[in-house]
Design a protein around this motif. Sequence first.
Motif, PDB file in Angstrom:
ATOM      1  N   ALA A   1      74.570  43.139   2.327  1.00  0.00           N
ATOM      2  CA  ALA A   1      73.568  42.088   2.484  1.00  0.00           C
ATOM      3  C   ALA A   1      74.049  41.011   3.453  1.00  0.00           C
ATOM      4  O   ALA A   1      73.273  40.523   4.287  1.00  0.00           O
ATOM      5  CB  ALA A   1      73.231  41.478   1.132  1.00  0.00           C
TER       6      ALA A   1
ATOM      7  N   GLY B   1      72.352  40.277   6.965  1.00  0.00           N
ATOM      8  CA  GLY B   1      71.854  38.916   7.160  1.00  0.00           C
ATOM      9  C   GLY B   1      72.318  38.324   8.481  1.00  0.00           C
ATOM     10  O   GLY B   1      71.530  37.711   9.217  1.00  0.00           O
TER      11      GLY B   1
ATOM     12  N   THR C   1      65.560  45.970   7.630  1.00  0.00           N
ATOM     13  CA  THR C   1      66.604  45.373   6.801  1.00  0.00           C
ATOM     14  C   THR C   1      66.135  45.222   5.366  1.00  0.00           C
ATOM     15  O   THR C   1      66.886  45.491   4.425  1.00  0.00           O
ATOM     16  CB  THR C   1      67.016  44.001   7.366  1.00  0.00           C
ATOM     17  OG1 THR C   1      67.508  44.195   8.691  1.00  0.00           O
ATOM     18  CG2 THR C   1      68.092  43.360   6.523  1.00  0.00           C
TER      19      THR C   1
ATOM     20  N   LEU D   1      67.920  47.069   2.193  1.00  0.00           N
ATOM     21  CA  LEU D   1      68.430  46.319   1.044  1.00  0.00           C
ATOM     22  C   LEU D   1      67.738  46.724  -0.252  1.00  0.00           C
ATOM     23  O   LEU D   1      68.378  46.798  -1.306  1.00  0.00           O
ATOM     24  CB  LEU D   1      68.278  44.817   1.291  1.00  0.00           C
ATOM     25  CG  LEU D   1      69.265  44.233   2.287  1.00  0.00           C
ATOM     26  CD1 LEU D   1      68.968  42.757   2.513  1.00  0.00           C
ATOM     27  CD2 LEU D   1      70.690  44.417   1.805  1.00  0.00           C
TER      28      LEU D   1
ATOM     29  N   PHE E   1      69.780  48.235  -3.361  1.00  0.00           N
ATOM     30  CA  PHE E   1      69.710  47.593  -4.669  1.00  0.00           C
ATOM     31  C   PHE E   1      69.159  48.557  -5.716  1.00  0.00           C
ATOM     32  O   PHE E   1      69.635  48.591  -6.843  1.00  0.00           O
ATOM     33  CB  PHE E   1      68.854  46.333  -4.604  1.00  0.00           C
ATOM     34  CG  PHE E   1      68.834  45.579  -5.905  1.00  0.00           C
ATOM     35  CD1 PHE E   1      69.929  44.845  -6.301  1.00  0.00           C
ATOM     36  CD2 PHE E   1      67.726  45.637  -6.727  1.00  0.00           C
ATOM     37  CE1 PHE E   1      69.919  44.163  -7.514  1.00  0.00           C
ATOM     38  CE2 PHE E   1      67.704  44.969  -7.932  1.00  0.00           C
ATOM     39  CZ  PHE E   1      68.803  44.228  -8.321  1.00  0.00           C
TER      40      PHE E   1
END
Length: 56
Positions: free
Chosen positions: A16, A20, A35, A39, A43
């Motif tokens: 992450a 970022g 992105t 993610l 997750f």
Amino acid sequence: MLLDRIVALVALATLAGYLGIFVFSVPRAALFVVTGVVLCLAFYDFWNQIFRQGRK
């Protein structure tokens, strides 16, 4: 067992963080979407691995 979860959480946080930095360095709309999808999948896999351990 607990160490595996901690390592996975650190790896997820590192991913992450990297994404970022990448997203804010190259501000493109498609990159935000990709992105977000990456993610969400990471997750979901992390969450699934945590709770799958009890079902075995």
